[in-house]
Design a protein around this motif. Sequence first.
Motif, PDB file in Angstrom:
ATOM      1  N   GLU A 159       0.824  -1.210   0.000  1.00 18.77           N
ATOM      2  CA  GLU A 159       0.000   0.000   0.000  1.00 18.77           C
ATOM      3  C   GLU A 159       0.858   1.260   0.000  1.00 18.77           C
ATOM      4  O   GLU A 159       0.570   2.211  -0.713  1.00 18.77           O
ATOM      5  CB  GLU A 159      -0.952   0.007   1.207  1.00 18.77           C
ATOM      6  CG  GLU A 159      -2.020  -1.053   1.160  1.00 18.77           C
ATOM      7  CD  GLU A 159      -1.515  -2.463   1.482  1.00 18.77           C
ATOM      8  OE1 GLU A 159      -0.462  -2.621   2.164  1.00 18.77           O
ATOM      9  OE2 GLU A 159      -2.159  -3.420   1.013  1.00 18.77           O
ATOM     10  N   LEU A 169       2.485   1.619  -3.454  1.00 17.21           N
ATOM     11  CA  LEU A 169       1.535   2.120  -4.442  1.00 17.21           C
ATOM     12  C   LEU A 169       1.203   3.596  -4.240  1.00 17.21           C
ATOM     13  O   LEU A 169       0.851   4.288  -5.187  1.00 17.21           O
ATOM     14  CB  LEU A 169       0.246   1.293  -4.404  1.00 17.21           C
ATOM     15  CG  LEU A 169       0.350  -0.085  -5.033  1.00 17.21           C
ATOM     16  CD1 LEU A 169      -0.865  -0.931  -4.656  1.00 17.21           C
ATOM     17  CD2 LEU A 169       0.492   0.018  -6.535  1.00 17.21           C
ATOM     18  N   SER A 220      -0.433   3.681 -11.674  1.00 13.60           N
ATOM     19  CA  SER A 220      -1.650   3.047 -11.163  1.00 13.60           C
ATOM     20  C   SER A 220      -2.890   3.755 -11.677  1.00 13.60           C
ATOM     21  O   SER A 220      -3.885   3.109 -12.019  1.00 13.60           O
ATOM     22  CB  SER A 220      -1.659   3.067  -9.634  1.00 13.60           C
ATOM     23  OG  SER A 220      -0.610   2.290  -9.114  1.00 13.60           O
ATOM     24  N   GLU A 257      -0.321  -4.848  -9.501  1.00 11.36           N
ATOM     25  CA  GLU A 257      -0.236  -4.970  -8.046  1.00 11.36           C
ATOM     26  C   GLU A 257       0.355  -6.321  -7.640  1.00 11.36           C
ATOM     27  O   GLU A 257       1.143  -6.404  -6.699  1.00 11.36           O
ATOM     28  CB  GLU A 257      -1.602  -4.760  -7.413  1.00 11.36           C
ATOM     29  CG  GLU A 257      -2.066  -3.324  -7.510  1.00 11.36           C
ATOM     30  CD  GLU A 257      -3.467  -3.101  -6.990  1.00 11.36           C
ATOM     31  OE1 GLU A 257      -4.179  -4.085  -6.660  1.00 11.36           O
ATOM     32  OE2 GLU A 257      -3.872  -1.925  -6.902  1.00 11.36           O
ATOM     33  N   GLU A 304       3.754  -6.864  -5.508  1.00  5.13           N
ATOM     34  CA  GLU A 304       3.777  -7.669  -4.297  1.00  5.13           C
ATOM     35  C   GLU A 304       4.915  -8.692  -4.345  1.00  5.13           C
ATOM     36  O   GLU A 304       5.633  -8.883  -3.359  1.00  5.13           O
ATOM     37  CB  GLU A 304       2.432  -8.379  -4.129  1.00  5.13           C
ATOM     38  CG  GLU A 304       2.268  -9.057  -2.798  1.00  5.13           C
ATOM     39  CD  GLU A 304       0.846  -9.549  -2.578  1.00  5.13           C
ATOM     40  OE1 GLU A 304       0.561  -9.921  -1.430  1.00  5.13           O
ATOM     41  OE2 GLU A 304       0.038  -9.576  -3.524  1.00  5.13           O
TER      42      GLU A 304
END
Length: 103
Positions: A60, A63, A72, A84, A88
């Motif tokens: 989070e 991003l 994004s 995403e 990760e």
Amino acid sequence: MTHEMQETFDAMQENWRMMQSSDFDSAAEDAERFEGSFYKFIDAVRDWIEAMEQKPESLEKLLAMPELQPFSDELPAPLLLNFETELELIMEGITREQEEKYD
């Protein structure tokens, strides 16, 4: 945001648009071109993240970084989840083998 990230993102976006309007004869080639450009973009993002002196503690926070937020925001919805997921994996220190990228 690095120049390389922006450059590979722009190429990926163009390949996405081409793939979306492909005719039957060029669909496979356009899809392959898009997929390759997507992973070039991901590689550029990985390089940028790995060069950070202090990495964000969570996906989070990554991003939310101003360097990634424009990507994004501009990604078509079908690609956002893939983006995403790749971020990760990067945060977890997992690098896909070349063959896995294209399966």
